[in-house]
Design an enzyme around this catalytic site. Structure first.
Site, PDB file in Angstrom:
ATOM      1  N   ASP A  22       0.819  -1.211   0.000  1.00 52.91           N
ATOM      2  CA  ASP A  22       0.000   0.000   0.000  1.00 52.91           C
ATOM      3  C   ASP A  22       0.857   1.266   0.000  1.00 52.91           C
ATOM      4  OD1 ASP A  22      -2.308   1.466   0.054  1.00 52.91           O
ATOM      5  OD2 ASP A  22      -2.735   1.139   2.172  1.00 52.91           O
ATOM      6  N   TRP A  27       2.985   7.879  -2.313  1.00 52.17           N
ATOM      7  CA  TRP A  27       4.419   8.024  -2.614  1.00 52.17           C
ATOM      8  C   TRP A  27       4.573   8.952  -3.826  1.00 52.17           C
ATOM      9  CZ3 TRP A  27       7.541   7.171  -6.825  1.00 52.17           C
ATOM     10  CH2 TRP A  27       8.923   7.079  -6.598  1.00 52.17           C
ATOM     11  N   HIS A  39       2.992   3.288  -8.937  1.00 53.20           N
ATOM     12  CA  HIS A  39       2.875   1.847  -9.187  1.00 53.20           C
ATOM     13  C   HIS A  39       4.135   1.316  -9.869  1.00 53.20           C
ATOM     14  CE1 HIS A  39      -1.082   1.898  -7.632  1.00 53.20           C
ATOM     15  NE2 HIS A  39      -1.650   2.517  -8.653  1.00 53.20           N
ATOM     16  N   THR A  68     -10.508  -7.027  -5.901  1.00 57.61           N
ATOM     17  CA  THR A  68     -11.784  -7.001  -6.626  1.00 57.61           C
ATOM     18  C   THR A  68     -12.401  -5.594  -6.548  1.00 57.61           C
ATOM     19  OG1 THR A  68     -12.720  -7.953  -4.591  1.00 57.61           O
ATOM     20  CG2 THR A  68     -12.416  -9.449  -6.430  1.00 57.61           C
ATOM     21  N   GLU A  69     -11.987  -4.811  -5.552  1.00 58.64           N
ATOM     22  CA  GLU A  69     -12.506  -3.430  -5.397  1.00 58.64           C
ATOM     23  C   GLU A  69     -11.745  -2.443  -6.289  1.00 58.64           C
ATOM     24  OE1 GLU A  69     -11.803  -5.445  -2.601  1.00 58.64           O
ATOM     25  OE2 GLU A  69     -13.930  -5.957  -2.641  1.00 58.64           O
ATOM     26  N   TRP A  71     -11.310  -2.334  -9.338  1.00 56.55           N
ATOM     27  CA  TRP A  71     -11.972  -2.006 -10.614  1.00 56.55           C
ATOM     28  C   TRP A  71     -12.621  -0.633 -10.545  1.00 56.55           C
ATOM     29  CZ3 TRP A  71     -10.797  -4.873 -14.669  1.00 56.55           C
ATOM     30  CH2 TRP A  71     -10.441  -6.205 -14.471  1.00 56.55           C
ATOM     31  N   ARG A  73     -11.312   2.069  -9.551  1.00 58.70           N
ATOM     32  CA  ARG A  73     -10.352   3.175  -9.738  1.00 58.70           C
ATOM     33  C   ARG A  73     -10.509   3.775 -11.139  1.00 58.70           C
ATOM     34  NH1 ARG A  73      -4.963   2.384  -6.223  1.00 58.70           N
ATOM     35  NH2 ARG A  73      -6.049   1.725  -4.351  1.00 58.70           N
ATOM     36  N   LEU A 133      11.070 -20.325  -4.200  1.00 58.38           N
ATOM     37  CA  LEU A 133      10.052 -19.422  -3.643  1.00 58.38           C
ATOM     38  C   LEU A 133       8.776 -19.529  -4.471  1.00 58.38           C
ATOM     39  CD1 LEU A 133       9.416 -16.878  -1.731  1.00 58.38           C
ATOM     40  CD2 LEU A 133       9.974 -15.510  -3.733  1.00 58.38           C
ATOM     41  N   GLU A 205       0.463 -13.320  12.194  1.00 58.70           N
ATOM     42  CA  GLU A 205       1.004 -12.169  12.905  1.00 58.70           C
ATOM     43  C   GLU A 205       1.009 -11.003  11.919  1.00 58.70           C
ATOM     44  OE1 GLU A 205       2.051 -12.059  16.106  1.00 58.70           O
ATOM     45  OE2 GLU A 205       1.415 -14.143  16.345  1.00 58.70           O
TER      46      GLU A 205
HETATM   47  C1  FPP Z   1      -1.930   0.168  -3.322  1.00 57.24           C
HETATM   48  O1  FPP Z   1      -1.427   1.479  -3.293  1.00 57.24           O
HETATM   49  C2  FPP Z   1      -1.319  -0.555  -4.416  1.00 57.24           C
HETATM   50  C3  FPP Z   1      -1.996  -1.138  -5.439  1.00 57.24           C
HETATM   51  C4  FPP Z   1      -3.450  -1.117  -5.571  1.00 57.24           C
HETATM   52  C5  FPP Z   1      -1.274  -1.801  -6.525  1.00 57.24           C
HETATM   53  C6  FPP Z   1      -0.030  -2.521  -6.140  1.00 57.24           C
HETATM   54  C7  FPP Z   1       0.760  -2.788  -7.335  1.00 57.24           C
HETATM   55  C8  FPP Z   1       2.115  -2.793  -7.407  1.00 57.24           C
HETATM   56  C9  FPP Z   1       3.024  -2.596  -6.268  1.00 57.24           C
HETATM   57  C10 FPP Z   1       2.756  -3.064  -8.683  1.00 57.24           C
HETATM   58  C11 FPP Z   1       3.085  -4.508  -8.876  1.00 57.24           C
HETATM   59  C12 FPP Z   1       1.959  -5.121  -9.560  1.00 57.24           C
HETATM   60  C13 FPP Z   1       1.949  -6.305 -10.215  1.00 57.24           C
HETATM   61  C14 FPP Z   1       0.766  -6.609 -10.995  1.00 57.24           C
HETATM   62  C15 FPP Z   1       3.033  -7.295 -10.239  1.00 57.24           C
HETATM   63  P1  FPP Z   1      -2.438   2.668  -3.524  1.00 57.24           P
HETATM   64  O2  FPP Z   1      -2.448   2.988  -4.966  1.00 57.24           O
HETATM   65  O3  FPP Z   1      -3.763   2.321  -2.932  1.00 57.24           O
HETATM   66  O4  FPP Z   1      -1.756   3.813  -2.699  1.00 57.24           O
HETATM   67  P2  FPP Z   1      -2.490   4.984  -1.926  1.00 57.24           P
HETATM   68  O5  FPP Z   1      -3.285   4.335  -0.819  1.00 57.24           O
HETATM   69  O6  FPP Z   1      -1.353   5.797  -1.415  1.00 57.24           O
HETATM   70  O7  FPP Z   1      -3.340   5.705  -2.931  1.00 57.24           O
END
Ligand code: FPP
Length: 248
Positions: A22, A27, A39, A68-69, A71, A73, A133, A205
């Site tokens: 998250d 960022w 991203h 699933t949520e 979508w 965005r 892994l 945990e």
């Molecule tokens: C949440 O941050 C992050 C996501 C919904 C996407 C996570 C995706 C990646 C780290 C890229 C790697 C992806 C794949 C498919 C390998 P946010 O956008 O909700 O951040 P915010 O809460 O600060 O808005």
């Protein structure tokens, strides 16, 4: 700077770590960049986290890449996240496979484009014999959706009510065959489960860090593992030392 050596004994390393990645958006915002740049930086970081997981001896890593949520965005962000998945497979699969990473998917593939579905399935097949892994990519994943899907299939299979056990339900989840996560890490400081592994995480945990996902580095990952190593997991019972003391 040289990496800090780690001294956690192998039997205190979690077998399965799950991560809620998250904070990509914040960022980016804090740097005046578009969300997709966050991203992208998050994807770069994912590569490092996978490498560290192999180094630390973690056997299963589950990452929450698209819920699933998600979508809901803006369409360009959804498109961007689809593209990232495709791009990671195109560009990183060979290297990941060389490092012994086995790719798996949890969630529903149906809503993805046929081309992307095929790519994911091919990548799963191409890495199925790797064993350093297991990387579970939760993409179009939701915990409630997973449980509904399991109940539907259990009913379709005609399982009688008394046959519905903890172990049986686990076998019908997307994560069938994967041990429950020992440790769930969430970045960016939010104290929420967000529909992630709600069945499997019953006794996990948690480690929540204020760092945004792109800044979640090896040092912070080690801190999470050290914290985990010092925890006393009781699974609703008392600790073994307390038990021994009360029975002395
Ligand atoms: C949440 O941050 C992050 C996501 C919904 C996407 C996570 C995706 C990646 C780290 C890229 C790697 C992806 C794949 C498919 C390998 P946010 O956008 O909700 O951040 P915010 O809460 O600060 O808005």
């Amino acid at each position: 700077m040289a990496d800090t050596p780690f001294t956690i004994p192998p039997d205190r390393i979690p077998r399965h770590v799950a991560m809620i990645m998250d904070g990509n958006g914040r960022w980016a915002l804090s740097r005046g960049l578009p969300r997709l740049a966050g991203h992208k930086a998050g994807t770069e970081n994912l590569r490092r986290v996978i490498r560290s997981s192999v180094e630390f001896g973690v056997k299963y890593l589950t990452i929450y890449a698209f819920s699933t949520e998600n979508w809901g965005r803006p369409p360009e962000e959804v498109k961007g996240l689809m593209f990232i998945l495709e791009d990671v497979i195109d560009r990183e699969l060979a290297e990941l496979s060389k490092e012994g990473v086995q790719l798996r998917h949890i969630g529903r593939l149906e809503r993805l484009s046929p081309n992307l579905q095929e790519k994911v399935l091919d990548a799963i097949d191409a890495t199925k014999n790797n064993d350093r892994l297991v990387l579970n990519v939760a993409f179009n994943y939701g915990g409630r959706d997973e449980i509904i899907n399991a109940i539907q299939r259990i009913m379709k299979d005609g399982v009688p009510p008394e046959g519905v056990t903890d172990e049986l339900v686990s076998r019908y989840l997307y994560t069938a065959g994967t041990p429950d996560p020992d440790l769930i890490i969430r970045t960016s400081g939010e104290l929420r489960v967000s529909n992630f592994l709600i069945w499997q995480g019953a006794y996990s945990e948690w480690f929540v860090t204020p760092k945004y996902w792109p800044d979640f580095d090896r040092e912070e990952y080690l801190r999470a593992l050290e914290t985990f190593a010092s925890r006393d997991r009781r699974y609703g019972k008392v600790s073994s030392s307390e038990y021994e003391a009360s029975n002395a």
